[in-house]
Motif scaffolding. Structure first.
Motif, PDB file in Angstrom:
ATOM      1  N   ALA A 177    -108.013  -8.293 -58.349  1.00 20.99           N
ATOM      2  CA  ALA A 177    -108.180  -9.247 -59.035  1.00 20.99           C
ATOM      3  C   ALA A 177    -108.807  -8.358 -60.981  1.00 20.99           C
ATOM      4  O   ALA A 177    -107.829  -9.190 -62.266  1.00 20.99           O
ATOM      5  CB  ALA A 177    -109.886  -8.850 -59.317  1.00 20.99           C
ATOM      6  N   LEU A 178    -107.928  -7.006 -60.915  1.00 23.06           N
ATOM      7  CA  LEU A 178    -107.682  -5.923 -62.424  1.00 23.06           C
ATOM      8  C   LEU A 178    -106.259  -6.074 -62.296  1.00 23.06           C
ATOM      9  O   LEU A 178    -105.811  -6.164 -63.942  1.00 23.06           O
ATOM     10  CB  LEU A 178    -108.742  -4.748 -62.035  1.00 23.06           C
ATOM     11  N   ASP A 179    -105.742  -6.046 -61.990  1.00 29.61           N
ATOM     12  CA  ASP A 179    -104.277  -6.248 -61.806  1.00 29.61           C
ATOM     13  C   ASP A 179    -103.994  -7.669 -63.166  1.00 29.61           C
ATOM     14  O   ASP A 179    -103.014  -8.053 -63.780  1.00 29.61           O
ATOM     15  CB  ASP A 179    -103.509  -5.791 -60.837  1.00 29.61           C
ATOM     16  N   ALA A 180    -104.663  -8.564 -62.614  1.00 30.85           N
ATOM     17  CA  ALA A 180    -104.763 -10.080 -62.342  1.00 30.85           C
ATOM     18  C   ALA A 180    -105.028  -9.753 -64.324  1.00 30.85           C
ATOM     19  O   ALA A 180    -104.738 -10.938 -64.736  1.00 30.85           O
ATOM     20  CB  ALA A 180    -105.408 -11.248 -61.262  1.00 30.85           C
ATOM     21  N   ALA A 181    -105.774  -9.294 -64.502  1.00 26.46           N
ATOM     22  CA  ALA A 181    -106.867  -9.540 -65.471  1.00 26.46           C
ATOM     23  C   ALA A 181    -105.828  -9.409 -65.860  1.00 26.46           C
ATOM     24  O   ALA A 181    -106.138  -9.608 -67.754  1.00 26.46           O
ATOM     25  CB  ALA A 181    -108.124  -8.578 -65.840  1.00 26.46           C
ATOM     26  N   THR A 182    -105.737  -7.570 -66.168  1.00 26.46           N
ATOM     27  CA  THR A 182    -104.466  -7.155 -67.330  1.00 26.46           C
ATOM     28  C   THR A 182    -103.220  -7.492 -67.550  1.00 26.46           C
ATOM     29  O   THR A 182    -102.986  -7.816 -68.604  1.00 26.46           O
ATOM     30  CB  THR A 182    -104.620  -5.864 -66.677  1.00 26.46           C
ATOM     31  N   LYS A 183    -102.483  -8.598 -66.813  1.00 18.67           N
ATOM     32  CA  LYS A 183    -101.494  -9.361 -66.978  1.00 18.67           C
ATOM     33  C   LYS A 183    -101.814 -10.507 -67.800  1.00 18.67           C
ATOM     34  O   LYS A 183    -101.132 -11.067 -68.300  1.00 18.67           O
ATOM     35  CB  LYS A 183    -101.322  -9.942 -65.626  1.00 18.67           C
ATOM     36  N   ALA A 184    -103.129 -11.473 -67.883  1.00 16.22           N
ATOM     37  CA  ALA A 184    -103.839 -12.358 -68.327  1.00 16.22           C
ATOM     38  C   ALA A 184    -103.959 -12.476 -69.296  1.00 16.22           C
ATOM     39  O   ALA A 184    -103.626 -12.656 -70.569  1.00 16.22           O
ATOM     40  CB  ALA A 184    -105.045 -12.841 -67.667  1.00 16.22           C
ATOM     41  N   TRP A 185    -104.361 -10.655 -69.605  1.00  9.46           N
ATOM     42  CA  TRP A 185    -104.270 -10.555 -71.243  1.00  9.46           C
ATOM     43  C   TRP A 185    -103.311  -9.896 -72.520  1.00  9.46           C
ATOM     44  O   TRP A 185    -103.033 -10.258 -73.069  1.00  9.46           O
ATOM     45  CB  TRP A 185    -105.053  -9.179 -71.169  1.00  9.46           C
ATOM     46  N   ASP A 186    -102.217  -9.603 -71.492  1.00 12.94           N
ATOM     47  CA  ASP A 186    -100.810  -9.005 -71.581  1.00 12.94           C
ATOM     48  C   ASP A 186    -100.878  -8.192 -73.288  1.00 12.94           C
ATOM     49  O   ASP A 186    -100.372  -8.472 -73.856  1.00 12.94           O
ATOM     50  CB  ASP A 186     -99.823 -10.175 -71.672  1.00 12.94           C
ATOM     51  N   GLN A 187    -101.782  -7.006 -73.457  1.00 13.34           N
ATOM     52  CA  GLN A 187    -101.848  -6.470 -75.053  1.00 13.34           C
ATOM     53  C   GLN A 187    -102.422  -7.537 -75.733  1.00 13.34           C
ATOM     54  O   GLN A 187    -101.566  -7.773 -77.140  1.00 13.34           O
ATOM     55  CB  GLN A 187    -101.032  -5.807 -74.704  1.00 13.34           C
ATOM     56  N   GLY A 188    -102.947  -8.082 -75.868  1.00  8.37           N
ATOM     57  CA  GLY A 188    -102.984  -9.545 -76.670  1.00  8.37           C
ATOM     58  C   GLY A 188    -102.381 -10.876 -76.797  1.00  8.37           C
ATOM     59  O   GLY A 188    -102.354 -11.366 -77.470  1.00  8.37           O
ATOM     60  N   LYS A 189    -101.201 -10.058 -75.801  1.00  8.29           N
ATOM     61  CA  LYS A 189    -100.388 -11.761 -75.840  1.00  8.29           C
ATOM     62  C   LYS A 189    -100.299 -12.399 -74.763  1.00  8.29           C
ATOM     63  O   LYS A 189     -99.576 -13.683 -74.764  1.00  8.29           O
ATOM     64  CB  LYS A 189     -98.265 -11.219 -75.619  1.00  8.29           C
ATOM     65  N   GLY A 190    -101.105 -12.724 -74.183  1.00 14.24           N
ATOM     66  CA  GLY A 190    -101.350 -13.894 -72.692  1.00 14.24           C
ATOM     67  C   GLY A 190    -101.986 -14.999 -73.157  1.00 14.24           C
ATOM     68  O   GLY A 190    -102.401 -14.685 -74.226  1.00 14.24           O
ATOM     69  N   LEU A 191    -101.381 -16.183 -72.023  1.00 18.90           N
ATOM     70  CA  LEU A 191    -102.312 -17.071 -72.557  1.00 18.90           C
ATOM     71  C   LEU A 191    -103.792 -17.469 -73.214  1.00 18.90           C
ATOM     72  O   LEU A 191    -103.856 -17.659 -74.383  1.00 18.90           O
ATOM     73  CB  LEU A 191    -102.565 -17.794 -70.984  1.00 18.90           C
ATOM     74  N   TRP A 192    -104.533 -16.708 -72.380  1.00 19.16           N
ATOM     75  CA  TRP A 192    -105.752 -17.379 -73.186  1.00 19.16           C
ATOM     76  C   TRP A 192    -106.278 -16.585 -74.220  1.00 19.16           C
ATOM     77  O   TRP A 192    -106.149 -17.389 -75.618  1.00 19.16           O
ATOM     78  CB  TRP A 192    -106.399 -16.830 -72.233  1.00 19.16           C
ATOM     79  N   PRO A 193    -105.483 -15.429 -74.475  1.00 15.92           N
ATOM     80  CA  PRO A 193    -105.513 -14.896 -75.848  1.00 15.92           C
ATOM     81  C   PRO A 193    -104.270 -15.361 -77.416  1.00 15.92           C
ATOM     82  O   PRO A 193    -104.651 -15.340 -78.808  1.00 15.92           O
ATOM     83  CB  PRO A 193    -104.903 -12.987 -75.872  1.00 15.92           C
ATOM     84  N   THR A 194    -103.211 -16.128 -76.646  1.00 17.37           N
ATOM     85  CA  THR A 194    -102.453 -16.908 -78.065  1.00 17.37           C
ATOM     86  C   THR A 194    -102.813 -18.413 -77.746  1.00 17.37           C
ATOM     87  O   THR A 194    -102.287 -19.097 -78.386  1.00 17.37           O
ATOM     88  CB  THR A 194    -101.594 -16.725 -77.152  1.00 17.37           C
ATOM     89  N   MET A 195    -103.966 -18.737 -76.826  1.00 13.81           N
ATOM     90  CA  MET A 195    -103.833 -20.081 -76.883  1.00 13.81           C
ATOM     91  C   MET A 195    -104.202 -20.811 -78.640  1.00 13.81           C
ATOM     92  O   MET A 195    -105.191 -20.153 -79.145  1.00 13.81           O
ATOM     93  CB  MET A 195    -105.148 -20.608 -75.507  1.00 13.81           C
ATOM     94  N   LYS A 196    -104.177 -21.974 -78.682  1.00 11.90           N
ATOM     95  CA  LYS A 196    -104.986 -22.676 -80.201  1.00 11.90           C
ATOM     96  C   LYS A 196    -106.389 -22.741 -79.543  1.00 11.90           C
ATOM     97  O   LYS A 196    -107.061 -22.890 -78.394  1.00 11.90           O
ATOM     98  CB  LYS A 196    -104.539 -23.626 -80.156  1.00 11.90           C
ATOM     99  N   VAL A 197    -107.131 -22.767 -80.643  1.00 11.56           N
ATOM    100  CA  VAL A 197    -108.772 -22.896 -80.521  1.00 11.56           C
ATOM    101  C   VAL A 197    -108.868 -24.311 -80.078  1.00 11.56           C
ATOM    102  O   VAL A 197    -110.020 -24.196 -78.951  1.00 11.56           O
ATOM    103  CB  VAL A 197    -109.063 -22.472 -82.354  1.00 11.56           C
ATOM    104  N   LYS A 198    -107.683 -25.008 -80.071  1.00 16.66           N
ATOM    105  CA  LYS A 198    -108.603 -26.390 -79.870  1.00 16.66           C
ATOM    106  C   LYS A 198    -108.374 -26.370 -78.457  1.00 16.66           C
ATOM    107  O   LYS A 198    -108.823 -27.335 -78.036  1.00 16.66           O
ATOM    108  CB  LYS A 198    -107.429 -27.688 -80.234  1.00 16.66           C
ATOM    109  N   ASP A 199    -107.338 -25.711 -78.020  1.00 20.28           N
ATOM    110  CA  ASP A 199    -107.107 -26.039 -76.588  1.00 20.28           C
ATOM    111  C   ASP A 199    -108.565 -24.896 -75.768  1.00 20.28           C
ATOM    112  O   ASP A 199    -108.280 -25.674 -74.625  1.00 20.28           O
ATOM    113  CB  ASP A 199    -106.270 -24.867 -76.025  1.00 20.28           C
ATOM    114  N   ARG A 200    -108.592 -24.203 -76.406  1.00 16.20           N
ATOM    115  CA  ARG A 200    -110.030 -22.822 -76.162  1.00 16.20           C
ATOM    116  C   ARG A 200    -111.180 -23.431 -75.805  1.00 16.20           C
ATOM    117  O   ARG A 200    -111.498 -24.133 -74.545  1.00 16.20           O
ATOM    118  CB  ARG A 200    -110.519 -22.154 -76.481  1.00 16.20           C
TER     119      ARG A 200
END
Length: 165
Positions: free
Chosen positions: A67-90
């Motif tokens: 779970a920690l590895d998945a979360a780290t990968k998802a964040w990807d130093q701020g370049k992951g899917l959620w952190p780069t997603m458009k406000v509307k999509d979030r």
């Protein structure tokens, strides 16, 4: 001996919920290992006996690290899917989540009553307050996004400040 008040039919635990899966990296994974039973301290019998509500996976270090590895990968130093997603999509994701949550209102309220001994009215209030908080947070996020879309002048310089996740 004082008799127990009868528990209304719709609030009785007739079938315990035994979870045999857990969520990691956006997918439900099957669980074959040990489980931990979940009990209510509320007895539904005349002679006190804990009521079993179900069981949950007893995850250990490998699952925690997964779970920690998945979360780290998802964040990807701020370049992951959620952190780069458009406000509307979030916002759409959160609205979809809270709508699905609302569909489970009766089930969640019933479990709140059994797990922590809250009254039915207090359980409804807690659930509704949580849903309201999510909607309020979405509205605050929309307002923050609208306000950050403006150019501001500071010491003669116009700037467009945008917030990141």
């Amino acid at each position: 001996m004082k008799s127990l008040p009868s528990i209304p039919e719709n609030l009785q635990i007739k079938q315990p919920i035994h979870l045999r899966h857990y969520l990691v990296n956006g997918e439900m994974k099957d669980w074959e290992g040990e489980t931990s039973e979940v009990f209510s301290t509320i007895s539904s019998t005349k002679e006190y006996q804990k009521t079993i509500l179900g069981s949950i996976p007893t995850n250990q270090e490998p699952e925690a690290m997964e779970a920690l590895d998945a979360a780290t990968k998802a964040w990807d130093q701020g370049k992951g899917l959620w952190p780069t997603m458009k406000v509307k999509d979030r916002i759409e994701c959160m609205e979809s989540f809270v709508q699905k949550m609302e569909e489970k209102r009766e089930e969640v309220v019933k479990l709140l009553m059994w797990e922590i001994g809250k009254s039915q009215p207090d359980s409804y209030k807690e659930f509704d307050r949580t849903v309201s908080y999510i909607y309020d947070t979405i509205e605050a996020y929309k307002e923050l996004d609208r306000n950050s879309a403006k150019f501001e002048k500071y010491q003669g310089v116009y700037a467009h400040n945008r917030r990141g996740p």
